[in-house]
Design an enzyme around this catalytic site. Structure first.
Site, PDB file in Angstrom:
ATOM      1  N   GLY A 246       0.934  -1.120   0.055  1.00  0.00           N
ATOM      2  CA  GLY A 246      -0.082  -0.080   0.046  1.00  0.00           C
ATOM      3  C   GLY A 246       0.790   1.230   0.050  1.00  0.00           C
ATOM      4  O   GLY A 246       0.407   2.367   0.160  1.00  0.00           O
ATOM      5  N   SER A 247       2.204   1.249  -0.379  1.00  0.00           N
ATOM      6  CA  SER A 247       2.957   2.506  -0.397  1.00  0.00           C
ATOM      7  C   SER A 247       2.550   3.426  -1.169  1.00  0.00           C
ATOM      8  O   SER A 247       2.921   4.513  -1.041  1.00  0.00           O
ATOM      9  CB  SER A 247       4.599   1.815  -0.565  1.00  0.00           C
ATOM     10  OG  SER A 247       4.839   1.310  -1.618  1.00  0.00           O
TER      11      SER A 247
ATOM     12  N   ARG B 264      11.225   0.769   4.660  1.00  0.00           N
ATOM     13  CA  ARG B 264      11.930   1.938   4.289  1.00  0.00           C
ATOM     14  C   ARG B 264      11.032   2.935   3.393  1.00  0.00           C
ATOM     15  O   ARG B 264      11.071   3.996   3.227  1.00  0.00           O
ATOM     16  CB  ARG B 264      13.532   1.964   3.851  1.00  0.00           C
ATOM     17  CG  ARG B 264      13.357   1.050   2.578  1.00  0.00           C
ATOM     18  CD  ARG B 264      14.619   1.166   2.061  1.00  0.00           C
ATOM     19  NE  ARG B 264      15.215   2.133   1.405  1.00  0.00           N
ATOM     20  CZ  ARG B 264      14.833   2.688   0.291  1.00  0.00           C
ATOM     21  NH1 ARG B 264      14.094   2.147  -0.591  1.00  0.00           N
ATOM     22  NH2 ARG B 264      15.110   4.034  -0.215  1.00  0.00           N
TER      23      ARG B 264
ATOM     24  N   GLY C  86       8.031   3.884   9.819  1.00  0.00           N
ATOM     25  CA  GLY C  86       8.315   2.651   9.143  1.00  0.00           C
ATOM     26  C   GLY C  86       7.509   1.756   9.956  1.00  0.00           C
ATOM     27  O   GLY C  86       7.766   1.427  11.019  1.00  0.00           O
ATOM     28  N   VAL C  87       6.924   0.906   9.282  1.00  0.00           N
ATOM     29  CA  VAL C  87       6.004  -0.213  10.200  1.00  0.00           C
ATOM     30  C   VAL C  87       6.048  -1.597   9.673  1.00  0.00           C
ATOM     31  O   VAL C  87       5.538  -2.292  10.252  1.00  0.00           O
ATOM     32  CB  VAL C  87       4.543   0.247  10.415  1.00  0.00           C
ATOM     33  CG1 VAL C  87       4.417   1.499  10.954  1.00  0.00           C
ATOM     34  CG2 VAL C  87       4.067   0.302   9.133  1.00  0.00           C
TER      35      VAL C  87
ATOM     36  N   GLU D  50       8.161  -4.188   9.563  1.00  0.00           N
ATOM     37  CA  GLU D  50       9.099  -5.335  10.295  1.00  0.00           C
ATOM     38  C   GLU D  50       8.952  -5.625  11.517  1.00  0.00           C
ATOM     39  O   GLU D  50       8.738  -6.834  11.929  1.00  0.00           O
ATOM     40  CB  GLU D  50      10.619  -5.073  10.063  1.00  0.00           C
ATOM     41  CG  GLU D  50      11.003  -5.015   8.384  1.00  0.00           C
ATOM     42  CD  GLU D  50      12.354  -4.494   8.397  1.00  0.00           C
ATOM     43  OE1 GLU D  50      12.640  -3.329   8.655  1.00  0.00           O
ATOM     44  OE2 GLU D  50      13.279  -5.383   7.923  1.00  0.00           O
TER      45      GLU D  50
END
Lengths: 160, 290, 81, 740
Positions: free
Chosen positions: D476-477, D516, D698-699, D701
């Site tokens: 969804g980036s 990232r 950033g989410v 990992e």
């Protein structure tokens, strides 16, 4: 390898194609008919990404020999929207962020449609078991289940 | 490899006779993965699903006739069948996902001869008979006599299962099937247990216990059944010591292997657990007329 | 002088010292200075180390400017999934 | 639900629009790599090693080359031999074995033919003579005295070594004096743990189509987490200059770290070059499981000291990872950084050992889940022994800004305490544990990384904007890029088209990894938008007849005193007359990635007669910095959590003695199915990262780090038995319960 001439209906359109006898319906849909919505995630019926409806029943198209499709009525993910409108499941999945990478989505939508066609008011547990044959590795299933619930509500509303 | 879709039993017989090594199939849910895994492809793939008799479910004269190629979902959706054989219906309802159950069949589940086939213990517990197309005619044998080992059957070359017959159960009789899998769906049984029993008031009068996935074929455990016969039922629960004997007998009857799915010790221990739990369900059904 | 904090793996070059002082206006200059004083250390820091400076980790810090009271933390390279 | 101390007033950031690429995905039109067919295309198939370790004495492709439909055959001899010190050496030999097969499933030849079936038949007809070598499968076998050499080219990293060995890497971090601290501690808990190899389990098998033209240039369509990575690794493996290759990113059907490297593309390229035709190469599921991924198996020892009032005073850990047959797994530092407490004394050691198993790949926060399983299990046992609330113990010791990381440098602004407090105050944690169930808590940490990104923003004549980046969108980036651009430019998010462009149409961009994309590529998008706004102000000044300094940008329009606002669309329409196309590019090498913490909580039951675990309720709390599109942040948390649940309960590689993977299918490699799970509740904590214009951390990992221990801790409380070996499959739990 023998080849068989197959005549059937796909997403409402009469079609015919020539298929190797050992090839899967999935390969025929993707290769002969250019309908690449159904995906091959495993080829052994364990992931559900290739799900289609055959005569209204949910199937893994990777586990069907292409010649078996003779005379049947097949619906793929490409065929569940009306001309102008997404199927309520498709719309709910978009609004509910029920897809991330999207590779399992065509199969999940078809399996969910098969469920709601047969059971318009499923419980959460019924939805989870009905979709147990469709692996999703991105979402943890949460938003998929919620979106199927939402679509069920909308479909019932529309039916009233 | 050639695909053929005969519409009569005789046509299928001829194809198999003319093309040795050919395979019949219904759902192909095991056949296709086997071919993908490198199993030699048969010369002719004989699709049995265009033969009406093999796709029909009939209830008449106190018995059910179930076409061997009928999708198992036709059975689980059949309210009359499910009411009469809730355990057998449970068992066939566990064969894979909804997708698989729209393809899988009793004939395929049995003839594939997996020790872990879910329907087989439940069929054996209900004394289901297999009608086999053989030579020019048919022969009928108990389901228990079909599988002889993993992937091995007593079916001769050219023989195939046409249908299954099972008599309506006597009154106050019911069944249950449970299996142990690591997930909740989509797995092969590590242990399966089918129990059918008959009650008379608060006494068990007859019981059959059949286990799957704990030996080269499904195994009937007479000692486990015997443990229940005569056992008292109190408030819906079978006498605990009879259940302990049942569980011990079930565990003792196991001849399992260690494999990627489970250990010998685990299978043995859990076979008793599954048998006991299945019996507890079956007795409730038998008493309540479910 | 910039203070250089070394991972245990690199302390074999400094006789076990965990923190050494160094000269240089960039991380690259600091590394060159360290190589002079601790032969082999500069090479080890050039290949296979990232630098943490002011709370941020830099994978290729050679030209990063540092001043006299900067703490430089050399750490093993990071990756991600 | 979202917890934010001071919610910023954004118009678009933090909203939940329908993702821009969603429509194609729900109607089945999104194009994944295997969906592409080119005219004249051939299909390729591999021959893979049936042995775990063997010297290739000879390969005879003569028969195969003459079989029906066959157009080209390649073996290792068709690829240049890189120097073992070359950073791409390991990738190169994994793509195609040279001289030695290092694991069962290692590719050693491939065939291109008219059909896939013909290619597979010909590949099977290739004759190989092997000289079998000893197979080393486990960490213990690898470290044993006199152990056979797994890979003759392995040179240990980070320590002095005398010649090849099975030791891949050693990392050590220490501070204080752990021995003294343990000697005087009130309470010490020490445990050993192990975990199995697990696979990323993306549903899309690796796939590519490669067309090498007569001019020698290659067109590559591939599924990957980074198409510039595909370009550089493919070029290195072929001995080409990268510019000979153009890589177009297909939609990617899941990666989770497993698509941060290559397997197929150089093979397809060489086959295409030899045959003069496009070549499609798609793995089967069996190939994916046998020859890609997995994440390392591990063993560990963790010893932690605490005072009676709950101060954690020392930690000493050893982590061993079996990194597979090659030595380019760079994740071990992550293993040692999950000790997120103020330990004054600390000694952490991690080693990577080679085994004759598939070359490992990153899997979300690589190496952290295994370590967190061990550390967070011991912390939980300490809480039990001290009779302290597990969150209370953690809150008493949690790191915050300025505290040293395990590596020594101080933490920047982080949200660990905020996450712990959010769980403590949640409805889940405040609700009583259901009868018969038990509750577990666990935490996780991951650095996140920055790296290089580029973005181009084109303002179209109709006032819409195209935002072009080089970051493949896995979860969804693209929607996040559009939201940040909408916020900057002040236009509707649906007036923005976010796309991911090929290697010749956008600046270099590193892999979508390390959580990232939204951080670094998002920053490039923001920078480009800000440059564009400068240009728009200049153009507006021209149109309005004022100085640029007199023009401000407010809510999507240029504003100058005494004049009507000039909306973006009006400026766009006059681009030609004011200086030409409005297009801006920004590139950066981002530093300042914001570390991320997660705290999980799980209620479960254990069937003590079968060993089966049922998860009743699960809550995942994580600091996102800022959630640009909260739905997809939640999705990352939920997806990572469920992968962690699979890792904890049932996923594992089962090898036979020769290293053959016995469960190379989705039937027996058991990833969670929908009916295994409850809803996964999420709480997004927002402690903005000061290094990002919108506070993004950033989410992707961190969410996979806590579940292993969270579940083990709940199982320990349910059964009074501490499981130290993953997976906690029913047979293992039952065996542990039966062990006095």
């Amino acid at each position: 390898m023998s080849r068989t001439h197959v005549t059937c209906t796909v997403n409402g359109d009469p079609v015919d194609f020539l298929a190797s006898d050992d090839t899967s319906l999935l390969n025929a849909l993707r290769g002969e008919l250019g309908l690449t919505g159904a995906k091959e995630g495993c080829g052994t019926g364990d992931c559900g990404a290739c799900s289609v409806l055959i005569d209204g029943r949910l199937n893994c198209s990777c586990l069907v020999f292409a010649p078996e499709a003779e005379g049947s009525d097949i619906v793929t993910v490409e065929g569940i929207a009306d001309d102008d409108h997404l199927h309520p499941l498709q719309q709910a999945f978009l609004e509910g962020a029920a897809l991330q990478c999207g590779i399992c989505t065509p199969g999940v939508l078809i399996a969910a449609k098969a469920l709601l066609d047969a059971n318009p008011d499923p419980t959460e547990t019924e939805i989870r078991y009905a979709l147990a044959g469709n692996l999703c590795r991105c979402t943890g299933y949460d938003k998929i289940i919620r979106s199927v619930q939402e679509a069920a509500v909308r479909l019932k509303g529309a039916a009233r | 490899m050639r695909y053929a879709a005969p519409t009569t039993v005789d046509e299928a017989r001829s194809l198999l006779a003319e093309h040795p090594g050919s395979r019949v199939f219904a759902g192909a849910t095991d056949l296709i993965p086997q071919i993908r895994a490198g199993r030699p492809a048969p010369p002719v793939l004989v699709d049995l699903k265009r033969i009406d008799q093999l796709m029909t479910v009939l209830h008449e004269d106190g018995q059910w006739r179930i076409g061997a190629a009928t999708p198992t979902s036709n059975l689980t959706r059949n309210r009359d069948f499910t009411a009469m054989f809730p355990g057998l219906s449970e068992a066939v309802g566990l064969i894979g996902s909804d997708q698989i159950q729209n393809r899988s069949s009793l004939g395929g589940n049995l003839a594939n001869a997996s020790p872990a086939a879910d329907s087989v213990p439940a069929m054996i517990a209900n004394a289901v008979q297999a009608v086999i197309a053989s030579g020019d005619g048919t022969r009928t044998v108990p389901v228990a006599e079909i599988a002889t080992g993993p992937g091995q059957t007593s079916l001769a070359d050219g023989e195939f299962i046409v249908e299954f017959t099972v008599a309506d159960p006597p009154s106050n009789t019911s069944d249950a099937y449970l299996r142990m899998i690591p997930r909740t769906e989509m797995d092969i049984a590590i242990v399966g247990a089918a129990v059918r029993l008959t009650v008379d008031g608060d006494i068990v009068t007859d019981a059959t216990v059949v286990l799957g996935a704990v030996a080269p074929t499904a195994v009937t455990v007479p000692e486990a059944g015997a443990a229940l016969v005569g056992a008292a039922i109190d408030a819906g629960s079978i006498d605990g010591s009879a259940m302990d004997t049942l569980a011990d007998a079930a565990s003792a009857a196991c001849d399992p292997i260690d494999d990627k799915r489970g250990t010998v010790a685990y299978r043995r221990q859990v076979a008793g657990v599954m048998a006991r739990r299945a019996a507890a369900i079956a007795v409730g059904r038998a008493q309540n007329g479910v | 002088m910039p203070r250089v904090h070394l991972m245990s793996d690199h302390r074999r070059f400094t006789d076990g010292e965990a923190v050494v002082e160094s000269e240089g206006a960039t991380v690259g200059a600091v590394i060159a200075d360290l190589e002079q004083r601790y032969p082999g250390l500069g090479e080890a820091l050039t290949h296979g180390a990232s630098a943490g400076v002011n709370g941020e980790i830099h994978a290729e810090p050679h030209y990063l400017e540092v001043d006299t009271d900067t703490d430089i933390y050399f750490v093993a390279p990071l990756t991600g999934g | 639900m979202t917890v934010a101390a001071d919610p910023p007033a954004y118009k678009w950031v933090g909203t939940r629009p329908i993702r821009h690429d969603g429509y194609e995905k729900v109607i089945g039109k999104a194009r994944f790599a295997a969906d592409l067919d080119l005219p004249g295309q051939l299909h390729a198939a591999y021959l893979r090693s049936p042995h775990g370790h063997a010297r290739i004495v000879s390969i005879d492709t003569t028969t195969a080359a003459g079989m029906p439909g066959v157009k080209a055959v390649v073996t290792g001899a068709d690829f240049p031999d890189l120097d073992p010190t070359d950073p791409n050496f390991d990738v190169s030999v994994n793509v195609m074995a040279r001289g030695t097969v290092l694991y069962n499933g290692h590719a050693l030849a491939a065939v291109a033919a008219t059909t896939r079936a013909e290619a597979a038949a010909a590949a099977a007809a290739i004759q190989v003579e092997y000289e079998l070598l000893p197979v080393v499968l486990t960490l213990d076998e690898s470290t044993a005295d006199g152990a056979p050499l797994v890979n003759e080219h392995n040179v240990t990293k980070f320590v002095e070594s005398d010649g090849p060995s099975n030791l891949a890497t050693v990392n050590v971090l220490e501070r204080g004096d752990v021995d003294a601290a343990f000697a005087t501690a009130d309470l010490v808990v020490e445990r050993e743990f192990d975990t199995a190899h697990v696979h990323q389990g993306y549903i899309e098998p690796h796939a590519c189509v490669v067309d090498v033209g007569p001019n020698g240039k290659a067109d590559v369509w591939a599924s990957s987490q980074g198409h510039f990575m595909v370009r550089s690794l493919t070029a290195a493996t072929l001995g080409w200059e990268p510019s000979r290759i153009k890589v177009t990113p297909a939609e990617i059907g899941g990666g989770f770290g497993g698509k941060t490297t290559i397997y197929l593309e150089p093979v397809a390229a060489r086959l295409s070059e030899m045959s003069g035709r496009p070549v499609k190469l798609v793995m089967t599921r069996e190939e994916v499981l046998r020859a890609t991924g997995p994440a390392p198996a591990s063993k560990s020892r963790v010893k932690i000291a605490a005072s009676n009032d709950g101060e954690l005073t020392a930690i000493e850990c050893w982590f061993g990872y079996s990194v597979g047959c090659t030595n380019d797994f760079a994740g071990l530092i992550g293993a040692m950084s999950v000790a997120s407490y103020k330990f004054p004394n600390l000694k952490l050691e991690a080693v990577g050992m080679l085994t004759n198993t598939p070359k490992t790949a990153a899997y979300r926060a690589p190496s952290a889940p295994q370590a967190a399983f061990a550390i967070e299990s011991v912390i939980d046992e300490l809480a039990q022994s001290l009779d302290m609330d597990p969150i209370g113990l953690r809150l008493r010791n949690a790191v915050e800004e300025g505290d040293p990381t395990a590596m020594g440098m101080p933490h920047p602004r982080i949200g660990f305490i905020e996450c712990l407090e959010a769980l403590r105050d949640s409805d889940h944690y405040r609700s009583p544990v259901p009868d018969g169930a038990a509750r577990g808590v666990g935490t996780g940490f991951w650095f996140n990384i920055g790296e290089q990104s580029s973005a181009t923003v084109n303002l179209n004549e109709d006032g819409t904007a195209t935002v072009i980046t080089g970051s493949p969108d896995i979860g969804g980036s693209r929607a996040s890029m559009a939201l940040m651009a909408a916020e900057e430019l002040g236009i509707d998010v649906y007036r923005i088209t976010p796309t991911v462009a090929d290697t010749e149409s956008v600046g270099f961009t590193d892999v979508t990894e390390g959580s990232r994309a939204t951080f670094s590529t998002g920053m490039a998008v923001v920078n480009a938008c800000r440059d564009l706004i400068e240009e728009l102000r200049a153009r507006a000044a021209t149109i309005l007849g004022v100085e640029q300094d007199a023009v401000t940008w407010v809510d999507g329009a240029a504003v100058a005193d005494g004049q009507d606002p000039l909306p973006l669309s009006a400026i766009a329409a006059r681009a030609k007359s004011t200086g030409g196309p409005l297009t801006v590019t920004a590139s950066l090498n981002a530093a300042g990635a914001g570390p991320s913490f997660a705290v999980h909580c799980c209620d479960l039951t254990v069937d003590e007669e079968t060993g089966q675990v049922a998860i009743l309720r699960y809550t995942a709390v994580q600091d996102a910095g800022t959630a640009i599109h909260p739905s997809y942040v939640e999705g990352q948390l939920q997806g990572g959590t469920v992968q962690g649940i699979g890792w904890a309960l049932n996923e594992e590689y089962v090898f036979d003695d020769d290293g053959s993977l016995e469960n190379a299918s989705f039937l027996d490699y058991r990833i969670p199915v929908a009916s295994d799970l409850p809803m996964i509740d999420t709480i997004i904590v927002e402690v903005p990262n000061p290094a990002h214009p919108y506070g993004v951390r950033g989410v992707g990992e961190t969410g996979i780090v806590p579940p292993l221990a969270t579940i083990a801790n709940a199982v320990a409380r349910a059964t009074s038995t501490r499981m130290t070996s993953l997976p906690m499959s029913p047979p293992k739990i039952l065996a542990a319960l039966d062990t006095p």
